[in-house]
Design an enzyme around this catalytic site. Structure first.
Site, PDB file in Angstrom:
ATOM      1  N   CYS A  34       0.869  -1.183   0.000  1.00 40.24           N
ATOM      2  CA  CYS A  34       0.000   0.000   0.000  1.00 40.24           C
ATOM      3  C   CYS A  34       0.905   1.233   0.000  1.00 40.24           C
ATOM      4  CB  CYS A  34      -0.978  -0.029   1.179  1.00 40.24           C
ATOM      5  SG  CYS A  34      -0.237   0.168   2.816  1.00 40.24           S
TER       6      CYS A  34
ATOM      7  N   ARG B  48      -3.559  -0.626   5.299  1.00 36.02           N
ATOM      8  CA  ARG B  48      -4.112  -1.690   4.456  1.00 36.02           C
ATOM      9  C   ARG B  48      -3.187  -2.889   4.302  1.00 36.02           C
ATOM     10  NH1 ARG B  48      -5.440   2.273  -0.379  1.00 36.02           N
ATOM     11  NH2 ARG B  48      -3.571   3.182   0.539  1.00 36.02           N
TER      12      ARG B  48
ATOM     13  N   ASP C 241      -8.184   3.912   1.317  1.00 36.60           N
ATOM     14  CA  ASP C 241      -7.285   4.072   2.454  1.00 36.60           C
ATOM     15  C   ASP C 241      -8.094   4.533   3.670  1.00 36.60           C
ATOM     16  OD1 ASP C 241      -5.182   4.539   4.189  1.00 36.60           O
ATOM     17  OD2 ASP C 241      -4.039   5.757   2.772  1.00 36.60           O
TER      18      ASP C 241
END
Length: 148
Positions: free
Chosen positions: A8, A14, A118
């Site tokens: 990420c 994440r 996100d």
């Protein structure tokens, strides 16, 4: 042994959740790690990510790390959270062209699927929704890996 790298942006939300959720599924013939395109070295997972993993009773110690050539070489499959992450991996590491996919693309053979948003700065519920989305995709990833 298959090596899967989750990627990420900062490697605090994440991708660490994906790594921890994947490991918790217990697929012993697959190793998982995570990294970030723009990650600083050694940052802990975000509080939201820690909360979600704790709620799911998943123990996970995490220190962020940037994406490196060594991690690219280690990985058999690189699963990114967004199309832009995948594209950056392709541009900065051309040798990863054939092994870098978005998580959704690999799970469902869907090049045009939505990115995983996100959750940084969001509520615990935002993190739960993100973890639920990732967890569902990981179930499909595991099915594909078993056939690989």
């Amino acid at each position: 042994m298959t090596n899967v790298l989750f990627v990420c942006t900062g490697n605090t939300c994440r991708s660490p959740m994906a790594e921890a959720l994947f490991r918790a599924k217990g697929m012993e013939e697959v190793q998982a790690r995570s990294a970030g395109i723009y990650a600083a070295q050694g940052m802990p997972a975000s509080e939201g990510a820690k909360t979600v993993l704790h709620e799911r009773q998943i123990a996970f110690g995490h220190a962020s790390q940037p994406l490196t050539d060594e991690l690219i070489d280690w990985a058999d499959i690189i699963l990114t959270m967004t199309k832009s992450h995948r594209d950056i991996v392709h541009q900065t590491h051309p040798k990863a062209m054939d092994k870098a996919f978005t998580l959704r693309e690999f799970a469902w053979d869907d090049k045009y699927g939505a990115d995983i948003a996100d959750p940084i700065g969001g509520t615990d519920e935002t993190y739960r929704a993100c973890a639920d989305e990732i967890d569902e995709l990981l179930d499909q990833v595991m099915k594909k890996l078993k056939q690989w």
